[in-house]
Motif scaffolding. Structure first.
Motif, PDB file in Angstrom:
ATOM      1  N   LEU A 117      -2.900  10.181  -3.149  1.00  0.00           N
ATOM      2  CA  LEU A 117      -3.587   9.987  -1.834  1.00  0.00           C
ATOM      3  C   LEU A 117      -3.276  10.756  -0.822  1.00  0.00           C
ATOM      4  O   LEU A 117      -3.895  11.019   0.278  1.00  0.00           O
ATOM      5  CB  LEU A 117      -3.524   8.276  -1.705  1.00  0.00           C
ATOM      6  N   ASP A 127       0.281   5.508  -6.553  1.00  0.00           N
ATOM      7  CA  ASP A 127      -0.541   6.627  -6.361  1.00  0.00           C
ATOM      8  C   ASP A 127      -0.507   7.499  -4.998  1.00  0.00           C
ATOM      9  O   ASP A 127      -1.435   7.936  -4.774  1.00  0.00           O
ATOM     10  CB  ASP A 127      -2.088   6.202  -6.833  1.00  0.00           C
ATOM     11  N   PRO A 137      -3.678   0.490  -4.330  1.00  0.00           N
ATOM     12  CA  PRO A 137      -2.755   1.643  -4.707  1.00  0.00           C
ATOM     13  C   PRO A 137      -1.256   1.399  -4.511  1.00  0.00           C
ATOM     14  O   PRO A 137      -0.885   1.087  -3.331  1.00  0.00           O
ATOM     15  CB  PRO A 137      -3.323   2.918  -3.773  1.00  0.00           C
ATOM     16  N   CYS A 149       0.863  -1.114   0.032  1.00  0.00           N
ATOM     17  CA  CYS A 149      -0.075  -0.079  -0.047  1.00  0.00           C
ATOM     18  C   CYS A 149       0.992   1.389  -0.028  1.00  0.00           C
ATOM     19  O   CYS A 149       1.857   1.231   0.390  1.00  0.00           O
ATOM     20  CB  CYS A 149      -0.952   0.251   1.253  1.00  0.00           C
TER      21      CYS A 149
END
Length: 503
Positions: free
Chosen positions: A364, A360, A357, A20
């Motif tokens: 975020l 990204d 994700p 993540c």
């Protein structure tokens, strides 16, 4: 074998979480004030009365004892466009909450497609369709369900429900402001009627004095200069009467607009009969700073705004974790129509869809930063509103108490001025007092009378201001009732999710 599958599942979850995006060290910076830590000062000290004052009732304007005022406010609450806008915003927030709730439930839809196309000779489609045109048909019922393992949708729903409470509290703010504006305008209308009466009374005395002056002039006891000076004092009074008439018409138009009506409705408004019977409103309820949080809709709205912003941070954090949806479909699929809806063309399937994700993180983290900053703004807005609320109560009470003292002082001055005018009038009629003495006594009396009615009007306005400062009869239960339907739906949704997560 079962143990191996368990270890495999745990390994997959660990790998997904490890992949993540990094949240960074983004944290809120603002701190929410505790109302009990704010010192209200002497003005907010508990009253020494044996019985503590009560919080305002919802229909607090009934204390003025004027049926016409009650009717005007009732009409305004039913017909005022600004209030309707605030109520529409509540319904809008409820609709947004419904949209957020739908994201927590399974979604079921149907799709169909019929396409005539040229199939490749080197694809998986066998002859005779390969290399030829044919119809490719598909109809299916599809279902998706977000497992919401990290609570993203649940937090979004909770934030939306808090936004409903914010909108409901703001609607109450608009209602209280409307009530307060009508009361203030109505008090001013009453004041203009009273001031007009005073000027007319002074004009009547002035005309009587003018009649006496003409008699004295005919008897050779006065001069033309005396008569001219007295006549010159009459037109300004007619001007003042006209000015008060103008103010009365404008205030009637204003009240008509506040009630959502045209000027014709204002023409029907008669003279007010206001009478504030008691000054018990100068006393304050106990535990004011803490209770004010739940009694003022603006403070309550900002507090629920903080709650909503806090939940939006959790939504932003949940976006960093994998999103896992369950998908399933059932239907028919075939080339051509001959066996399109037969059992041989049936299709079905199910499985998870995982989005993760990884690269990204910048977007975020920026999104998390936005919501964290919004939380800080909401907290500081709450703090500022709370401080302003306490200042508003203290300042309004200070004005009200001062006006009570001013009225007491002016009562004595008014009695003295009235006595002086009566003595001067008797002396002038008897020919023992110069008309300038009478004129000065009338001016002094009129000034004291105007001061008295203006103080009384300000006292009535300060009563309305204090009722507004104390929340005007608002209670959190009103907002809870407004958002009740959305909350019940949310509870049902949470219950369904908990049952679905049970083994």
């Amino acid at each position: 074998m079962k143990k191996q599958m368990t270890w495999l599942a745990l390994s997959c979850v660990t790998a997904l979480l490890g992949a993540c995006a990094d949240m960074g060290n983004i944290k809120p910076q603002a701190r929410q004030m505790d109302a009990n830590t704010l010192d209200g000062g002497k003005q907010l000290a508990v009253s020494n009365a044996a019985i503590a004052a009560q919080w305002p009732q919802q229909e607090w304007w009934h204390a003025y004892g004027d049926p016409q005022l009650n009717s005007l406010i009732a009409t305004a609450l039913a017909d005022n466009p600004s209030l309707h806008i605030a109520e529409a915003r509540v319904r809008q927030a409820q609709a947004f909450a419904g949209m957020a709730e739908s994201a927590t439930l399974p979604a079921v839809g149907a799709s169909t497609s019929m396409t005539r196309q040229l199939f490749s000779e080197h694809d998986f489609i066998p002859p005779p369709e390969a290399g030829n045109y044919a119809w490719y048909n598909r109809v299916a019922v599809e279902a998706t369900y977000d497992l919401d393992l990290w609570g993203k949708q649940r937090q979004a729903l909770a934030a939306a429900l808090d936004e409903v409470k914010v909108a409901a509290a703001e609607s109450q703010m608009a209602r209280l402001a409307l009530e307060n504006n009508i009361v203030r305008s109505y008090v001013q209308l009453s004041l203009q009627f009273t001031l007009k009466d005073m000027v007319e009374d002074t004009l009547s005395h002035r005309e009587k004095s003018l009649h006496v002056m003409r008699q004295r002039l005919a008897a050779g006891l006065a001069t033309e200069v005396d008569l001219t000076q007295l006549e010159a004092a009459v037109p300004p009074l007619h001007i003042q009467i006209e000015q008060h008439e103008e103010s009365i018409t404008l205030l009637r138009n204003q009240l008509a607009a506040l009630t959502g009506k045209g000027p014709a409705a204002g023409e029907k408004i008669t003279r007010p009969t206001l009478m504030l019977k008691s000054n018990a409103w100068l006393q304050l309820p106990t535990a004011l700073p803490a209770d004010l949080i739940g009694r003022r809709p603006d403070v309550a709205a900002r507090r629920w705004g903080v709650e909503a912003a806090s939940k939006k941070i959790e939504v932003a954090k949940a976006s960093f974790y994998p999103n896992i949806n369950l998908m399933a479909f059932i239907g028919f699929q075939s080339i051509g129509f001959s066996k399109f809806l037969s059992g041989e063309s049936a299709i079905r399937g199910f499985g998870p869809a995982i989005s993760l994700p990884i690269f990204d993180g910048g977007r975020l983290r920026s999104n998390l930063g936005v919501h964290t900053a919004e939380y800080d703004i909401a907290v500081e807005s709450y703090n500022g509103t709370l401080i302003h609320a306490l200042e508003n109560v203290a300042s309004t009470l200070t004005v009200a108490q001062s006006l009570q003292q001013q009225k007491d002082l002016n009562d004595g001055a008014l009695a003295t001025a009235s006595k002086a005018r009566n003595l001067a009038s008797k002396g002038f009629s008897a020919g023992m007092t110069d008309f300038l003495v009478l004129l000065n006594s009338e001016v002094a009396l009129l000034a004291q009378q105007q001061q008295q009615v203006q103080i009384t009007a300000r006292m009535m306005e300060s009563h309305a201001a204090l009722m507004l400062a104390l929340g005007g009869g608002y209670s959190p239960e009103q907002v809870e009732a407004t958002a009740a339907s959305s909350q019940q739906n949310a509870q049902k949704t949470e219950s369904m999710q908990q049952k679905g997560r049970q083994p």
